[in-house]
Design an enzyme around this catalytic site. Structure first.
Site, PDB file in Angstrom:
ATOM      1  N   LYS A 141       0.850  -1.193   0.000  1.00  0.00           N
ATOM      2  CA  LYS A 141       0.000   0.000   0.000  1.00  0.00           C
ATOM      3  C   LYS A 141       0.888   1.246   0.000  1.00  0.00           C
ATOM      4  O   LYS A 141       1.775   1.381   0.853  1.00  0.00           O
ATOM      5  CB  LYS A 141      -0.896  -0.023   1.237  1.00  0.00           C
ATOM      6  CG  LYS A 141      -2.167   0.793   1.143  1.00  0.00           C
ATOM      7  CD  LYS A 141      -3.067   0.508   2.345  1.00  0.00           C
ATOM      8  CE  LYS A 141      -4.367   1.258   2.292  1.00  0.00           C
ATOM      9  NZ  LYS A 141      -5.189   1.050   3.503  1.00  0.00           N
TER      10      LYS A 141
HETATM   11  O1  G3P Z   1      -7.489   2.193   5.679  1.00  0.00           O
HETATM   12  C1  G3P Z   1      -7.862   3.125   4.724  1.00  0.00           C
HETATM   13  C2  G3P Z   1      -9.198   3.763   5.050  1.00  0.00           C
HETATM   14  O2  G3P Z   1     -10.205   2.778   5.022  1.00  0.00           O
HETATM   15  C3  G3P Z   1      -9.173   4.508   6.360  1.00  0.00           C
HETATM   16  O3  G3P Z   1     -10.473   4.823   6.765  1.00  0.00           O
HETATM   17  O4  G3P Z   1     -11.947   5.364   8.661  1.00  0.00           O
HETATM   18  O5  G3P Z   1      -9.524   6.030   8.754  1.00  0.00           O
HETATM   19  O6  G3P Z   1     -11.105   7.221   7.199  1.00  0.00           O
HETATM   20  P1  G3P Z   1     -10.766   5.899   7.910  1.00  0.00           P
END
Ligand code: G3P
Length: 218
Positions: A87
């Site tokens: 990633k």
């Molecule tokens: O991991 C990537 C993404 O899904 C992060 O989400 O909830 O931290 O905005 P969030």
């Protein structure tokens, strides 16, 4: 559409796998920190532990932000298991690294994506997955699902192979909206997936079935 869980919690990953709906896992540095995973070897060991639970793709995020560092980290991560996907953040050095990984057969997930322009760049670099953050767009009252729809439209017109991995999902409705607007994958906390189960008419209907059965068989 594929379901990934967005967590570094081994328990949550196991619970999703036991449900039979787990297609993969995404992590990020904040999720790893939340689980208290720190130190280079501990981090590598944790990704291995995740790969021991699922044969689905597992996104492991680099910390480096320079080309050489991303390439070195990504090679080390990819060596953990065949289902590791490296990633990489949507930055210039990251796009250069994704292009390199594409050339050497290492699969990638380009993350922290918030525009169709960024999505075009990631596809041009050959990213395996693209992570547009629906929730964080909505969090500032912009249009998260509109971002997914715009990227899906561009990818379809251009015939790009990169899979749209809708991320930063906040709810079951986000999952449905992402599915309706062309996402190939959603990644989210297990609770968002479990939210798809819920409907009051299901509960009412089942209760009546059981009550009628009990009445007829008592
Ligand atoms: O991991 C990537 C993404 O899904 C992060 O989400 O909830 O931290 O905005 P969030």
């Amino acid at each position: 559409m594929k379901f990934f869980v967005d967590t570094a919690s081994l328990d949550q990953i196991k619970e999703a796998k036991d449900l039979g709906i787990l297609d993969g896992v995404t992590t990020n540095p904040s999720l790893m920190a939340k689980e208290g995973i720190s130190g280079k070897q501990n981090i590598l060991n944790h990704y291995k532990a995740i790969c021991d639970i699922t044969t689905g793709d597992v996104s492991a995020e680099v910390i480096s932000t320079d080309y050489a560092g991303i390439v070195e980290e990504g090679k080390r991560l990819a060596e953990i298991a065949p289902n590791i996907v490296v990633k990489v953040p949507m930055i210039k050095e990251g796009i250069k690294a994704i292009s390199h990984f594409t050339n050497v057969g290492i699969r990638t997930n380009c993350t922290l994506v918030f525009s169709a322009g960024q999505a075009i760049l990631a596809a041009k670099a050959g990213a395996t997955y693209l992570s547009p953050f629906m929730g964080r767009v909505d969090d500032i009252t912009w249009d998260g699902v509109g971002l997914i729809a715009e990227i899906a439209e561009v990818y379809a017109i251009q015939g790009f192979d990169t899979e749209i991995l809708a991320a930063s999902i906040r709810s079951a409705k986000h999952i449905v909206d992402a599915a309706k607007n062309g996402a190939d994958v959603v990644t989210c906390p297990l609770n968002a997936i479990l939210g798809l189960l819920k409907h009051p008419l299901t509960d009412i209907g089942l209760a009546k079935f059981l009550a009628d059965h009990k009445k007829a068989n008592s």
